[in-house]
Each structure stands twice: as structure tokens, then as C-alpha cells.
Design a protein around this motif. Sequence first.
Motif, short mmCIF file in Angstrom:
data_model
loop_
_atom_site.label_atom_id
_atom_site.label_comp_id
_atom_site.label_asym_id
_atom_site.label_seq_id
_atom_site.Cartn_x
_atom_site.Cartn_y
_atom_site.Cartn_z
N ALA A 1 0.85 -1.19 0.00
CA ALA A 1 0.00 0.00 0.00
C ALA A 1 0.88 1.24 0.00
N ASN A 2 0.44 2.28 -0.69
CA ASN A 2 1.24 3.51 -0.78
C ASN A 2 1.22 4.34 0.48
N ASP A 3 0.10 4.31 1.21
CA ASP A 3 -0.10 5.23 2.32
C ASP A 3 0.21 4.60 3.67
N VAL A 4 1.18 3.72 3.68
CA VAL A 4 1.66 3.10 4.91
C VAL A 4 3.18 3.27 4.95
N VAL A 5 3.69 3.74 6.06
CA VAL A 5 5.14 3.90 6.20
C VAL A 5 5.77 2.52 6.37
N THR A 6 6.67 2.18 5.48
CA THR A 6 7.31 0.85 5.53
C THR A 6 8.77 0.99 5.92
N SER A 7 9.68 0.78 4.99
CA SER A 7 11.11 0.82 5.31
C SER A 7 11.73 2.13 4.83
N TYR A 8 12.67 2.64 5.61
CA TYR A 8 13.39 3.85 5.21
C TYR A 8 14.19 3.62 3.93
N ASN A 9 14.50 2.37 3.62
CA ASN A 9 15.25 2.08 2.40
C ASN A 9 14.53 2.53 1.15
N TYR A 10 13.21 2.65 1.22
CA TYR A 10 12.43 2.98 0.04
C TYR A 10 12.28 4.49 -0.17
N SER A 11 12.74 5.30 0.78
CA SER A 11 12.71 6.76 0.65
C SER A 11 11.31 7.28 0.30
N TYR A 12 10.30 6.64 0.85
CA TYR A 12 8.90 7.06 0.69
C TYR A 12 8.44 7.03 -0.77
N ASP A 13 9.14 6.32 -1.61
CA ASP A 13 8.72 6.10 -3.00
C ASP A 13 8.17 4.68 -3.08
N PRO A 14 6.86 4.52 -3.19
CA PRO A 14 6.29 3.16 -3.14
C PRO A 14 6.75 2.26 -4.28
N THR A 15 7.14 2.85 -5.42
CA THR A 15 7.61 1.99 -6.50
C THR A 15 8.91 1.30 -6.14
N TYR B 1 10.41 26.57 -13.68
CA TYR B 1 10.81 25.48 -12.79
C TYR B 1 9.84 25.47 -11.61
N VAL B 2 9.45 24.29 -11.19
CA VAL B 2 8.48 24.17 -10.10
C VAL B 2 9.14 23.53 -8.89
N TYR B 3 8.78 24.03 -7.70
CA TYR B 3 9.40 23.54 -6.46
C TYR B 3 8.35 23.45 -5.36
N VAL B 4 8.63 22.78 -4.23
CA VAL B 4 9.64 21.76 -3.99
C VAL B 4 8.90 20.43 -3.98
N LEU B 5 9.41 19.43 -4.69
CA LEU B 5 8.76 18.13 -4.75
C LEU B 5 9.34 17.22 -3.68
N ARG B 6 8.43 16.47 -3.03
CA ARG B 6 8.83 15.53 -1.99
C ARG B 6 8.09 14.21 -2.22
N ASN B 7 8.59 13.14 -1.62
CA ASN B 7 8.00 11.82 -1.82
C ASN B 7 6.91 11.48 -0.82
N GLU B 8 6.98 11.99 0.39
CA GLU B 8 6.07 11.57 1.46
C GLU B 8 4.61 11.78 1.04
N PHE B 9 3.78 10.77 1.25
CA PHE B 9 2.41 10.84 0.75
C PHE B 9 1.59 11.93 1.43
N ILE B 10 1.98 12.35 2.62
CA ILE B 10 1.23 13.42 3.28
C ILE B 10 1.45 14.77 2.60
N THR B 11 2.41 14.85 1.69
CA THR B 11 2.64 16.10 0.95
C THR B 11 1.90 16.11 -0.39
N LEU B 12 1.16 15.06 -0.70
CA LEU B 12 0.57 14.90 -2.02
C LEU B 12 -0.94 15.05 -1.99
#
Length: 744
Positions: free
Chosen positions: A291-305, A597-608
Motif C-alpha cells: 500500500a502507498n499510504d503506509v510507512v514501511t522501510s526507510y530504504n524505500y525513501s517514501y517512494d512506493p515503486t 521550474y516548479v518547487y519543492v517536490l517531496r515523496n512523502e504521501f502526506i505532501t501529495l
Amino acid sequence: MMIRCLLFISLLIHSTSGQKSPETPSKKWLTLNGERPLVIARGGFSGLFPESSSFANQMAQALSLPDMVAFCNLQLTKDGIGICLSDIRLDSSTNIALVYPNGQKTYDVNGKKVNGWFSVDYTIDQLFNNVSCKSQTLCIAAISWYDIACRFLQLQPWTQVFKELEALKARFISSQLSAASYVQKAMRLMGVHYLSSPEIGFLKSMNGKVNAARTKLIFQVLSADEIEPSTKKKYGSLLQDLASIKSFASGILVPKEYIWPVQANKYLGASTSLVSDAHKQRLEVFASGFANDVVTSYNYSYDPTNEYLQFVDNSDFSVDGVLTDFSPTASEAIGCFANNKNVTKPTKGKPLIISKNGASGIYPACTDLAYQQAVDDGADIIDCSVQMSKDGVAFCSDTADSWEIPLQYYFHFSGPRVQPKGWSLFIRLHGGKNKPLKPQIASVSQDFQRNPAYKNAGKFTTLSEFLELAKAKAVSGVLINIQNAAYLASKQGLDIVGVVSTALSNATFDKQSTQHVLIQSDDTSVLSKFTNVPTYKRVLLLDEKIGDAPKQPVQEIKKFAHAVAITRTSVVDIDNYFTTALTNVVGEFQKANISVYVYVLRNEFITLAFDYYSDPIVEIATLVGGARVDGIITEFPGTASKYMRSPCTNSDNPDYNILPAQAGSLLSLVPPEVQPPAATPLPPLQVSDVVDPPLPAVAKLTTATSPSPTEPQDQRSSALANAANVGLSLVSVMVLSFLLSMGC
């Protein structure tokens, strides 16, 4: 009625799309059959819509790979009709307790007393006409549950929508209701390819009732300490004898932790040999729990793919399928990013990837590690936000949040935590040089920590060191960000513009055109100081949200800058975490030949926004493929690079395309008469917001007369009003839910 035994039987419904062609055959996979892993949608797109609702299944079908399989947790009603719900207790996923308040019962389920409302006590008409589903989806940025009213998905009518029934997993066997007979009937009518259950006895009983050449039996493994009802053994111990499992099943469905455990510190442990061992026994392996909206491992850097790729695109093994709540994201990972590591980003036609303090989502900002990671991850431009020490040394740092402060130092911070208009920090060092400052990684919230094992890793770089690193790594270019030049000149006697110009010249960036130099500032007077070097590209930072870019201020900007950097919400307007519209800001600037140019992009789902499916790739696709920006400024360059290198950014790709979100489409499902009041429109850009007064002369200060640090006054033009509301409105979510129920 007494339930004597509980079985878990799953429906996986094979869905196809007429617009998509089968997988291109060039890729090689380490699956058992050498084919692409299956994307199995748990109840359709259940990460966004109620599980197994018509809308969830339609969305999963439209947004996933063509061989996507829809997973249905099958339950039987009192009159023997199959419905799809995950929990045997209807009250956990519906409003049945409100509709039938006296309907609660207690049943013996696999030796345990279970209280609740059960499907076997109600007819399909009672459920279909009176009871609504509710989605147990965690709302973004709020720990609360919202209900989405929807009708039950009744299995039989869906045979016209989905071409094949792929796998079945039933719920109940009782003296009056037979899951086995229902499954046999379904297989005759629909052609079942997979039948799964966590009950060995049930699977063995079905061995002589299914066509082994057409239907595969899958053993679903529950948590390691749970007891399998037929053998009375723990599921963990049963996996030690895969040869025995092979005697009654063709594959196993296991929680992903059986394959790649996550340690207590939330970093990945070593992978197990389960997949390899199972493949040796000719058993397929399907992993569940994605699932995308569950915090899993830090190794994934909040990118579910990244998590999917860990299971399907490593050098040792690949699972044969993934069971997920977000089938579009799994489809991206498998269809677009797997087997794609050595593909380089196209040099033409793709927006620039510009780092924000290096790869600051992975390592502390502006450190050597963050810059090296940004280079490794494919950033085109690495950036340095220049700050000044008391003795005039320029170094890279963005905010006061980037520091762990030793007591030996006295600091004056005019940073975001003190002055919310974006002033950077000013440092006055008093001895203690043998104890250097420690960098500190900045996280978006306490619950979304970034790479804590390296929270103080790396060392800060001076501007000259940064420029030498950029030359040594041969990146496409650098972005130098200059803030607060007027304050530093007039109040601290520091010439930040002169220091930057000299550093660039000393590094010979003014004498070459191989590597791009971008000078960024929110002050047009700063940009005007760099017009003497024609190869430098000047970027005006607009740090307030705007809803329009009229011709007059755009033409004024053109006098000073080649490009602008604007906020995400100036490109896609967002209200209560729903996108509402695509602004015309990008187009207006580009018509004047000003890059955006557009800023700032982040991976964490709470920012999306909700429209991005808790997937940062979808936001990138929306900004790049939808809004057509010229560059993205991101704390996770690797995520952007992955998208840019993907073949799925091409609309002509025959296999799969990553589609941009259609701004406002999700919110448009809510009837106008019940939508919350519209947010105040974002203000347009004004000429007065652009032009700044000339820079003051650099003050000549002595030690005796040097002023004590005081909070700087903002000498820039008056800021635009911030009209965007980024809070979460549960009312609007529930209204959306009501509408969805009308179409389920």
C-alpha cells in the motif's frame, strides 16, 4: 445457523483494456515462468475507493497493466449469493450495525468466538438495498476514518465486465451454505484460473474437483504464529516443508515480510530464501500487503515503486505477483521501471531535474553525501543556497533546521522558524573551530522520519568546494541561490553577490559554456548584478503562490530573468488536498520565452494531493506531462530521474503509460450543491511583486561598532497573500463519498 469452519477464498478477476496491448516480450524476468509478475488489485483500487466497489474495480482496470487481476474476498449471503468484502464481520467495513442494530451474533470461527454482523444472516436484497460500504482508508494528514457509501459488489453481474475469473477464495462453509459448490459453479460459468485458501483441508478437497490444467490452487499463508485449522500447525512452520505444500498447491500467497523482513529500526533486513526455495519446488510465490499510504522501510525513501522493485527487480529473484491496494503504482513499477536501471535520461525533450540542497530527502541537506547522492540519482543541476559566515566565507546551507548546534557556538538565526518569510540564517562564530557543526536531516514531520541512521551524516561544503565537486562530477550544471543580499550588505557588511561572482570566476565557470550556471534569487537587483556574464541563466524565485501571470509583470520579469521558479500550487491549484484546476501560469511565462521550474517536490504521501494516489510519480507526471514545466526542483532527484528515464512517459508506448492526474476530476464527482465553499482564488502576479529596490552599499563595520544580531527587515516587495488552504476537510471527503455511493 452455526458456522463450523471459516475459509478464506479469494477472487482474482482478470481484467483487460482495449486500448492496451500485451507486454513487450524483450524484458526478462526471474519469475517461475519467466513472464512479467502479475499485478493483483485487492478489491480493485481499494487504496482510494471502497474495496470491491464498482468504482474501485473500474478505476483499477483503467489505470493498471492490461493483465491486471482484480482480487475479491468472497463471502456468501443467506441466499447463496457471492459478495466481495474483506472482513467476515460486516460491521468492520459497512454501516450494517446502524441499519440492523439487533443483528449482532457470535459464531465459532476456527475455534474462536467472533462477535459481529455476518453475511450468512442476510439475503442479498437486504444487503444490496439497505447497507453501504465504508472505506477504511487513512485520510491524508489526519488520523481519522471516513465512510464512503457504496453498494455491494455482487459477483455474478460482474461476469459481463471482467472477462475471466482468475482466483477464488471463499469465506464460509456451513451445513446450509457450501463454498465448495459455489466455487465449482463459478468455475463452470467463468473459467477460474486460481483458487486460493489458507485452509489446507479445503484445498485438498478441491483437488479432485478442479481441472488441474486450467485451475491452480494457491495456499494462502497467514502470519507466522497463526494456526492453520486443518493441521493445527503454525503457518510459519508449514513453510519449512514446501515439498508438502507442492503436493496440494501450485503456489503460495504470503505477506511480504516472509520474503523481505523489515527490522525494528524500519530498515530492511536480509532477504529470505523463500522465493528461491519455492521456485525450486515449482511453486509460484505471490506477495501481499502493499500500500502507498503506509510507512514501511526507510530504504524505500517514501517512494512506493521502490518497494515493488525490491520484490520484482533484484538480481536474485522475482515474486510471481504482488497483491496491492494501489494497482496503478504496482503497474508503474513493473511495467515502467523494472529492468530499466541502465537506461539514461534523454538529453533532449525532458525537463531539468534540479536538486533541492542535494538529495536532501536521503541525507542532510547541502552535505557532500547529499550532493553525491543527487549526482548518482541523475540530477541534471545540483544547487547551493549560499550563506555567509561572520568572516566572509560562503558555504551551502538552506535553513536553520539543517544544523545540530553545539553549545560552544553563539548563533543568530533569522531562519524560517523565527521569521516565516523565508530568511536564511546568519552565523556568528565565536571560537570552538575544532568542534565542527553537525548537519541534521530535515523531515516533513515526526511521523515521517527520513533516513534516521544517517541523520547527522556528511559534512557541509563551502561554495568553492561545491563548485569543485560539480566540475569533478561533470554534472550538467549548478544552481546558485542567493537570498538576503540587502540585509547582509547593509547590516552585516557582507557582499554575498561579490563573493559568489568571485567564486564562480575562480572556478572558471564564467569562462566556459559546457556546464550551465543558474543564478537564482527572489531579488531582481541581485539578478541584475550577473548580466555581465552572458552564459549565466538568471532565475527569479517567486516564493508566494500565484493564480495568474498577466502580460505586464511577465514582461517586467523578462528584463531581469530567463526563468522563474514557482510553487507547486501555482501550477496545480489544490484545496483541501484535492486538485481543483490547472492554472495558466506556466503557459503565460513560456509564451514570453521564460522557462518555468516548479518547487519543492517531496515523496512523502502526506505532501501529495489525493488525486496523486499517494504516489510521487503521479505528481511528477502531472507537472511534466500535464503542465509541461521546464524543470522540477526536488529533494528526491532519484524519483524524478526514474520517471524521466521511463518509456512510459511516451504516450505512444504500446504497453503502459503513466498518466497525469486531471486536475479537479476527483472533486468534480461531488455535486455542486453539496461541495464546500470554494477557496479564495490565488492572486495574480503584480508588477509591484517583481521589481525590487537597488542593493544598498556594503557597510563598513568594525568590531567595536558591529551591531548585535537583529532580526532583518524584509526589503523585498510586499508579499502576495497566501490564499491556498492545505488543511484537510473531512466534510468534503464525506461528501465525495456520498456521491461515489450513487455510482457504485
